[in-house]
Design a protein around this motif. Structure first.
Motif, PDB file in Angstrom:
ATOM      1  N   LYS A  29       0.873  -1.306  -0.009  1.00 53.84           N
ATOM      2  CA  LYS A  29      -0.035  -0.010  -0.021  1.00 53.84           C
ATOM      3  C   LYS A  29       0.767   1.287   0.063  1.00 53.84           C
ATOM      4  O   LYS A  29       0.490   2.298  -0.656  1.00 53.84           O
ATOM      5  N   GLU A  30       1.941   1.204   0.758  1.00 50.00           N
ATOM      6  CA  GLU A  30       2.880   2.337   0.822  1.00 50.00           C
ATOM      7  C   GLU A  30       3.638   2.601  -0.496  1.00 50.00           C
ATOM      8  O   GLU A  30       3.818   3.676  -0.875  1.00 50.00           O
ATOM      9  N   GLN A  32       2.429   1.776  -3.366  1.00 45.02           N
ATOM     10  CA  GLN A  32       1.202   2.356  -4.455  1.00 45.02           C
ATOM     11  C   GLN A  32       1.077   3.832  -3.897  1.00 45.02           C
ATOM     12  O   GLN A  32       0.850   4.751  -5.106  1.00 45.02           O
ATOM     13  N   HIS A  33       0.981   3.997  -2.762  1.00 47.63           N
ATOM     14  CA  HIS A  33       0.800   5.361  -2.266  1.00 47.63           C
ATOM     15  C   HIS A  33       1.746   6.462  -2.837  1.00 47.63           C
ATOM     16  O   HIS A  33       1.627   7.599  -3.114  1.00 47.63           O
ATOM     17  N   THR A  36       1.456   7.241  -6.418  1.00 46.80           N
ATOM     18  CA  THR A  36       0.152   8.312  -6.577  1.00 46.80           C
ATOM     19  C   THR A  36       1.164   9.762  -6.223  1.00 46.80           C
ATOM     20  O   THR A  36       0.661  10.904  -6.928  1.00 46.80           O
ATOM     21  N   MET A  37       1.555   9.624  -5.037  1.00 45.43           N
ATOM     22  CA  MET A  37       2.307  11.123  -4.595  1.00 45.43           C
ATOM     23  C   MET A  37       2.984  11.621  -5.846  1.00 45.43           C
ATOM     24  O   MET A  37       3.103  12.783  -5.960  1.00 45.43           O
ATOM     25  N   GLU A 131      -2.336  14.533   0.825  1.00 43.70           N
ATOM     26  CA  GLU A 131      -1.953  13.241   0.178  1.00 43.70           C
ATOM     27  C   GLU A 131      -0.639  12.843   0.727  1.00 43.70           C
ATOM     28  O   GLU A 131      -0.101  11.576   1.074  1.00 43.70           O
ATOM     29  N   ARG A 134      -0.828  11.482   4.307  1.00 47.60           N
ATOM     30  CA  ARG A 134      -1.585  10.236   4.528  1.00 47.60           C
ATOM     31  C   ARG A 134      -0.579   9.241   4.211  1.00 47.60           C
ATOM     32  O   ARG A 134      -0.866   7.858   4.331  1.00 47.60           O
ATOM     33  N   TRP A 135       0.618   9.228   3.700  1.00 45.01           N
ATOM     34  CA  TRP A 135       1.749   8.204   3.295  1.00 45.01           C
ATOM     35  C   TRP A 135       2.137   7.645   4.652  1.00 45.01           C
ATOM     36  O   TRP A 135       2.554   8.434   5.414  1.00 45.01           O
TER      37      TRP A 135
END
Length: 179
Positions: A29-30, A32-33, A36-37, A131, A134-135
């Motif tokens: 998840k990290e 993928q985030h 996105t960032m 955003e 939230r990482w």
């Protein structure tokens, strides 16, 4: 994919859960985030650099796509790479996407500033602050991430840094104006 691969950034997962040289699936998840960032930051930087253009270039998302091809043996470091186009074909744009490197550098600057409790860089797009905050949400208190890129000093991403960024994102803006 045709072409060759070039490492852009390396993420090191630190903490008891990452003691063995294995990456727990929850940590994906990290990654993928982070993608996105970086992608959103690169797009915002491109828009600032090109205010007269309405649309981003057609292949922009492909040029900012990071790939995980391996986990470094003996630790939980994940080099994130980008595919550079085939060298035999003429390139329609520069070989390395400048926006991607700028976005990764800016992400490192933001987390470095948050970790040191300093102001974030002025040129950072403030719309992305939430955003960035939230990482690292899946990390426990005793866990962290470390970003390394080239010869640059490693940058720590911890819960403390994310809490500081969240406080900046939630803080309302106030100013005094004399009329």
């Amino acid at each position: 994919m045709a072409g060759h691969w070039k490492e852009v950034v390396r993420l090191h997962f630190k903490g008891p859960r990452f003691k063995d040289p294995a990456l727990e699936l929850g940590a994906l998840k990290e990654l993928q985030h982070f993608q996105t960032m970086v992608e959103n930051t690169a797009e915002e930087l491109w828009r600032v650099a090109n205010p007269d253009r309405e649309r981003i270039p057609k292949n922009f998302k492909d040029r900012t796509r990071l790939c995980l091809r391996k986990i470094v043996e003996g630790c939980t470091a994940t080099p994130l790479e980008i595919n550079i186009g085939d060298e035999e074909q003429p390139a329609l744009w520069e070989e390395e996407p400048e926006e991607l490197n700028q976005a990764v550098d800016l992400a490192m600057d933001v987390f470095d500033a948050a970790h040191a409790d300093k102001p974030i860089p002025d040129h950072f797009p403030k719309v992305l602050l939430g955003e960035y905050a939230r990482w690292g949400q899946s990390l426990a208190e005793d866990e962290s991430l470390e970003m390394t890129k080239g010869e640059r000093a490693p940058v720590q991403v911890s819960r403390v840094a994310c809490v500081r960024l969240a406080a900046m994102a939630d803080a309302p803006y106030e100013d005094v104006v004399d009329v």
